[in-house]
Design a protein around this motif. Structure first.
Motif, PDB file in Angstrom:
ATOM      1  N   ASP A  12       0.923  -1.203  -0.079  1.00 36.76           N
ATOM      2  CA  ASP A  12       0.087  -0.088   0.210  1.00 36.76           C
ATOM      3  C   ASP A  12       0.704   1.205  -0.012  1.00 36.76           C
ATOM      4  O   ASP A  12       1.739   1.150   0.627  1.00 36.76           O
ATOM      5  CB  ASP A  12      -0.941  -0.025   1.195  1.00 36.76           C
ATOM      6  CG  ASP A  12      -1.794  -1.280   1.275  1.00 36.76           C
ATOM      7  OD1 ASP A  12      -2.424  -1.550   0.252  1.00 36.76           O
ATOM      8  OD2 ASP A  12      -1.642  -2.003   2.274  1.00 36.76           O
ATOM      9  N   ASP A  45     -14.581   7.739   7.919  1.00 36.41           N
ATOM     10  CA  ASP A  45     -14.153   6.513   6.991  1.00 36.41           C
ATOM     11  C   ASP A  45     -15.138   5.288   7.335  1.00 36.41           C
ATOM     12  O   ASP A  45     -14.628   4.440   8.170  1.00 36.41           O
ATOM     13  CB  ASP A  45     -12.794   6.201   6.853  1.00 36.41           C
ATOM     14  CG  ASP A  45     -12.358   4.970   5.894  1.00 36.41           C
ATOM     15  OD1 ASP A  45     -12.997   4.589   5.430  1.00 36.41           O
ATOM     16  OD2 ASP A  45     -11.180   4.784   5.960  1.00 36.41           O
ATOM     17  N   VAL A  47     -16.129   2.520   5.851  1.00 33.75           N
ATOM     18  CA  VAL A  47     -15.516   1.173   5.511  1.00 33.75           C
ATOM     19  C   VAL A  47     -14.355   0.883   6.627  1.00 33.75           C
ATOM     20  O   VAL A  47     -14.579  -0.377   7.015  1.00 33.75           O
ATOM     21  CB  VAL A  47     -15.002   1.473   4.039  1.00 33.75           C
ATOM     22  CG1 VAL A  47     -14.589   0.173   3.594  1.00 33.75           C
ATOM     23  CG2 VAL A  47     -16.276   1.874   3.197  1.00 33.75           C
ATOM     24  N   THR A  48     -13.496   1.520   6.765  1.00 31.94           N
ATOM     25  CA  THR A  48     -12.340   1.092   7.707  1.00 31.94           C
ATOM     26  C   THR A  48     -12.918   0.971   9.205  1.00 31.94           C
ATOM     27  O   THR A  48     -12.678  -0.106   9.858  1.00 31.94           O
ATOM     28  CB  THR A  48     -11.106   2.183   7.813  1.00 31.94           C
ATOM     29  OG1 THR A  48     -10.626   2.215   6.596  1.00 31.94           O
ATOM     30  CG2 THR A  48      -9.885   1.670   8.585  1.00 31.94           C
ATOM     31  N   ARG A  51     -14.368  -2.684   9.975  1.00 31.87           N
ATOM     32  CA  ARG A  51     -13.472  -3.712  10.094  1.00 31.87           C
ATOM     33  C   ARG A  51     -12.720  -3.658  11.171  1.00 31.87           C
ATOM     34  O   ARG A  51     -12.054  -4.819  11.574  1.00 31.87           O
ATOM     35  CB  ARG A  51     -12.877  -3.976   8.806  1.00 31.87           C
ATOM     36  CG  ARG A  51     -11.894  -2.976   8.654  1.00 31.87           C
ATOM     37  CD  ARG A  51     -10.930  -3.329   7.311  1.00 31.87           C
ATOM     38  NE  ARG A  51      -9.949  -2.399   7.119  1.00 31.87           N
ATOM     39  CZ  ARG A  51      -8.791  -2.358   7.526  1.00 31.87           C
ATOM     40  NH1 ARG A  51      -8.355  -3.375   8.613  1.00 31.87           N
ATOM     41  NH2 ARG A  51      -7.975  -1.260   7.097  1.00 31.87           N
ATOM     42  N   ALA A  63      -5.423   4.671  11.382  1.00 27.14           N
ATOM     43  CA  ALA A  63      -6.624   4.993  10.254  1.00 27.14           C
ATOM     44  C   ALA A  63      -6.817   6.520  10.449  1.00 27.14           C
ATOM     45  O   ALA A  63      -6.891   7.313   9.206  1.00 27.14           O
ATOM     46  CB  ALA A  63      -7.676   4.305  10.617  1.00 27.14           C
ATOM     47  N   SER A  75      -9.561   3.640   3.676  1.00 29.38           N
ATOM     48  CA  SER A  75     -10.268   2.619   2.535  1.00 29.38           C
ATOM     49  C   SER A  75      -9.942   3.230   1.135  1.00 29.38           C
ATOM     50  O   SER A  75      -9.843   2.342   0.262  1.00 29.38           O
ATOM     51  CB  SER A  75     -11.565   2.468   2.947  1.00 29.38           C
ATOM     52  OG  SER A  75     -12.451   3.778   2.952  1.00 29.38           O
ATOM     53  N   ALA A  79      -8.247   0.910  -1.636  1.00 30.55           N
ATOM     54  CA  ALA A  79      -8.701   0.589  -2.792  1.00 30.55           C
ATOM     55  C   ALA A  79      -8.033   0.866  -4.179  1.00 30.55           C
ATOM     56  O   ALA A  79      -8.211  -0.100  -5.106  1.00 30.55           O
ATOM     57  CB  ALA A  79     -10.045   1.130  -2.815  1.00 30.55           C
TER      58      ALA A  79
END
Length: 179
Positions: A12, A45, A47-48, A51, A63, A75, A79
């Motif tokens: 990443d 965020d 999405v993060t 999880r 994050a 996130s 992606a």
């Protein structure tokens, strides 16, 4: 497993850590708690946040740090990762003992060896030497996550056994028969 994942999926492109941002986020977490920081992450965020557990301080902090440094949700950055093109076919496999009881016996033996039976052997003595250096902190991720934080406790053997079981549950590995 992390190195294998890096080979297969690529790395990443995330901002590097920033000690000042982390310290400020830690101070904020001391005021509102990690569940409160998780709520903040969920607003920025979702999405993060979905999880991560509300008390996963290290990942929530990272994050939020990424959002602050990049101006984008973690996130969204994840992606954008591109799958690397490998110049070879990758075959994933794992070796597994035929008798798990033998594995657990060996883990217990290694655990006893790690503790050592004299003042200059084993993890307790090693941790004492490391702490005497003065450059370790229990707040460092590697120290907090490792046996250093639990040196001399019986939870170490259980943690080691669970760690050894983890690859067996990996859906990405194929398991050849022992025959």
């Amino acid at each position: 497993m992390m190195y294998f994942k890096g080979l297969v999926a690529g790395l990443d492109d995330l901002p590097t850590a920033d000690a000042a941002v982390r310290a400020r986020l830690d101070a904020e977490a001391a005021r509102i708690g990690w569940p409160g920081m998780h709520d903040k992450l969920r607003a920025l965020d979702p999405v993060t946040a979905a999880r991560l557990a509300p008390n996963d301080a290290q990942r929530i902090n990272r994050a939020l740090e990424i959002i602050e440094l990049s101006g984008q949700p973690m996130s969204a950055l994840l992606a954008r990762r591109e799958q690397p093109e490998l110049p070879f076919e990758l075959v994933s496999f794992a070796l597994e003992p035929s008798d798990r009881a033998v594995l657990h016996e060996r883990i217990a033996l290694r655990f006893d060896q790690m503790l050592g039976d004299s003042d200059d052997e084993g993890i307790v003595a090693e941790v004492a030497r490391l702490r005497a250096r003065g450059d370790l902190s229990p707040n460092l991720p590697r120290c907090a996550a490792s046996a250093i934080a639990r040196a001399g406790t019986t939870s170490m053997a259980g943690s080691t056994a669970r760690f050894c079981e983890r690859p067996a549950s990996s859906p990405r590995a194929s398991w050849p028969s022992a025959s």
